[in-house]
Design a protein around this motif. Structure first.
Motif, PDB file in Angstrom:
ATOM      1  N   LEU A 181       0.823  -1.215   0.000  1.00 37.80           N
ATOM      2  CA  LEU A 181       0.000   0.000   0.000  1.00 37.80           C
ATOM      3  C   LEU A 181       0.853   1.259   0.000  1.00 37.80           C
TER       4      LEU A 181
ATOM      5  N   PHE B 217       1.405   3.532  -5.115  1.00 41.67           N
ATOM      6  CA  PHE B 217       0.178   3.713  -4.342  1.00 41.67           C
ATOM      7  C   PHE B 217       0.293   4.643  -3.140  1.00 41.67           C
TER       8      PHE B 217
ATOM      9  N   THR C 227      -2.797   6.150  -1.029  1.00 41.30           N
ATOM     10  CA  THR C 227      -3.031   5.617   0.312  1.00 41.30           C
ATOM     11  C   THR C 227      -3.082   6.747   1.340  1.00 41.30           C
TER      12      THR C 227
ATOM     13  N   TYR D  21      -6.852   0.718  -6.059  1.00 41.32           N
ATOM     14  CA  TYR D  21      -5.913  -0.404  -5.919  1.00 41.32           C
ATOM     15  C   TYR D  21      -6.214  -1.515  -6.915  1.00 41.32           C
TER      16      TYR D  21
ATOM     17  N   ARG E 112      -6.913  -4.971  -3.455  1.00 38.57           N
ATOM     18  CA  ARG E 112      -8.060  -4.057  -3.393  1.00 38.57           C
ATOM     19  C   ARG E 112      -8.769  -4.122  -2.041  1.00 38.57           C
TER      20      ARG E 112
ATOM     21  N   GLY F  83      -6.396  -2.777   0.714  1.00 31.45           N
ATOM     22  CA  GLY F  83      -6.308  -1.326   0.733  1.00 31.45           C
ATOM     23  C   GLY F  83      -7.569  -0.677   1.260  1.00 31.45           C
TER      24      GLY F  83
END
Length: 447
Positions: A247, A252, A256, A371, A376, A379
């Motif tokens: 994450l 990402f 995040t 994500y 997915r 996250g």
């Protein structure tokens, strides 16, 4: 290609049935959250609980929700969305029933923690599952409509609290809360596993069987699959390890950070406002807040808020709708805190409820889209879990502020400021995801 055939399916009975199945889970979640809010004053009087003890009954559930969101999201990426959805629904419904049998304050705390764990785990997993089946051009609308079941659940809780509890006692509310246990059987019969999840686990044949079944149900002429397909489309996902560190990897980390801040702010404000709302407003001399009509107006205002957001997410986009609704939630919170008459209190309160719950619908749409399939649910779960920390802190902070003679205007100025700040965070750090397939988003997000 399996995913191409999934995206090309016409919207039909399957999509609406899935919306209702996942939506019922949210309705039951909301109903339980609403019931405990209405039961607490009765329970406090009957058990002679101190304000601090009452506060812990509310907070322990939020602690459970934070842990449930994180752990269930992680588990859903390992064993599947459908299994975790079923487990969490069963956990919170049975634990709710146990609350009716609580023999002491301590036993009630244990059961409320388990209820919160199930509630927190179910929500992000349901949103993930729905997002992975909804067609890309209507995905935002479906997820916001899913979130609208939360408002219906509050209406059910209000009716139970005002019509049933005075006659049968507070225990009946928790007995009714066991009904979702029966709902698990409907999940098992009618809800398929996520095709995208099956592909990431190389369960190609199962994914193909689901597609063929859906095409048959939706009246689409099917062609048999030959060989293994879609492996190139999921290669990137398989290379992304389903671990927490993923994450915060380069592709990402900005998203995040944006999601965690947005979730923290929206949960902080929601629970800080609505858990203390009757006490704060009644203390200012507004007796109308104690009436059933007031609760009904505030709750009914949530529903058009959801539907307005459901339309806007596919028109102006997720990022701009979320930022706009957060900003207007802040404006309404400020004027609500400075209301001088019952009429203006109701008007600004309804507007605050409209935009606040609309924003909830959008953030549940926006989060899974940030994500790839492999992480997915992980996250989404971590974002929701971090947000629950705000839900734990806000009620305690408001209690401290009230204890130090802070007025209603100051308290709501704090919430208005939080809304404005996270609105700016979404605008500055957010990336638009309107009308893109989840696979297109994965390519965009990783570049």
């Amino acid at each position: 290609m399996i995913l191409q055939r999934l995206e090309s399916l016409p919207v039909g009975s399957f999509h609406y049935k899935l919306l209702i199945l996942t939506g019922l889970g949210w309705l039951f979640d909301s109903m339980d959250t609403g019931l405990i809010a209405f039961v607490l004053p009765v329970l406090a009087k009957e058990w002679s609980l101190s304000p601090a003890q009452v506060g812990w009954i509310g907070s322990i559930g939020l602690i459970g929700m934070a842990l449930g969101a994180v752990l269930a999201g992680t588990l859903a990426d390992r064993i599947g969305r459908k299994k975790v959805f079923s487990i969490t629904v069963l956990l919170y419904s049975l634990s709710t029933g146990m609350c009716a049998l609580a023999w002491s304050y301590e036993s009630l705390l244990v059961f409320r923690f388990l209820v919160g764990f199930g509630l927190g785990g179910e929500l992000p997993v349901a949103a993930t599952l729905m997002s992975e089946y909804a067609p890309s051009h209507l995905r935002g609308r479906f997820i916001v409509l899913l979130e609208s079941f939360w408002g219906v659940g509050w209406l059910v809780a209000a009716c139970i609290s005002y019509l049933v509890i005075p006659v049968f006692g507070w225990q009946i509310a928790f007995v009714i809360g066991t009904l979702p246990a029966l709902y698990v059987f409907l999940i098992r019969l009618h809800m398929p596993e996520s095709i995208r999840y099956l592909l990431t686990k190389n369960r190609i044949k199962e994914a193909q069987d689901v597609i063929l079944l859906l095409e048959k149900k939706l009246g689409v002429k099917s062609q048999p699959f030959t060989g293994t397909t879609d492996m190139s489309a999921i290669k990137r996902e398989q290379e992304t390890a389903p671990k927490f560190t993923a994450l915060w990897s380069k592709p990402f980390r900005t998203r995040t950070a944006m999601l965690w801040l947005a979730w923290f702010g929206i949960v902080f404000s929601y629970y800080g406002i609505f858990m203390w709302l009757p006490s704060i407003v009644y203390a200012q001399g507004f007796a109308v807040v104690k009436t059933f009509e007031y609760v009904l107006i505030m709750t009914l205002a949530q529903l058009p808020g959801y539907y307005a957001a459901a339309w806007l997410v596919d028109v102006i986009g997720r990022k701009y709708t979320l930022s706009l609704f957060l900003l207007l939630s802040g404006v309404c919170s400020f004027f609500f805190g400075n209301a001088a008459a019952p009429e203006t209190l109701l008007a600004w309160g309804a507007a605050m409820s409209f935009f606040n719950l609309g924003a909830w619908g959008v953030i549940y749409t926006y989060t899974p889209e940030q994500y790839p399939t492999q992480i997915r649910a992980l996250g989404s779960g971590w974002a929701a879990g971090f947000g629950r920390i705000g839900g734990m802190l806000a009620p305690m902070l408001v209690g401290v502020m009230l204890g130090n003679a802070f007025g209603m205007n100051t308290i709501f100025l704090m919430f208005a400021s939080v809304f404005v700040i996270i609105s700016a965070v979404v605008i500055l750090l957010g990336k638009e995801s309107k009308k893109k397939t989840l696979e297109e988003l994965e390519v965009v997000l990783e570049n």
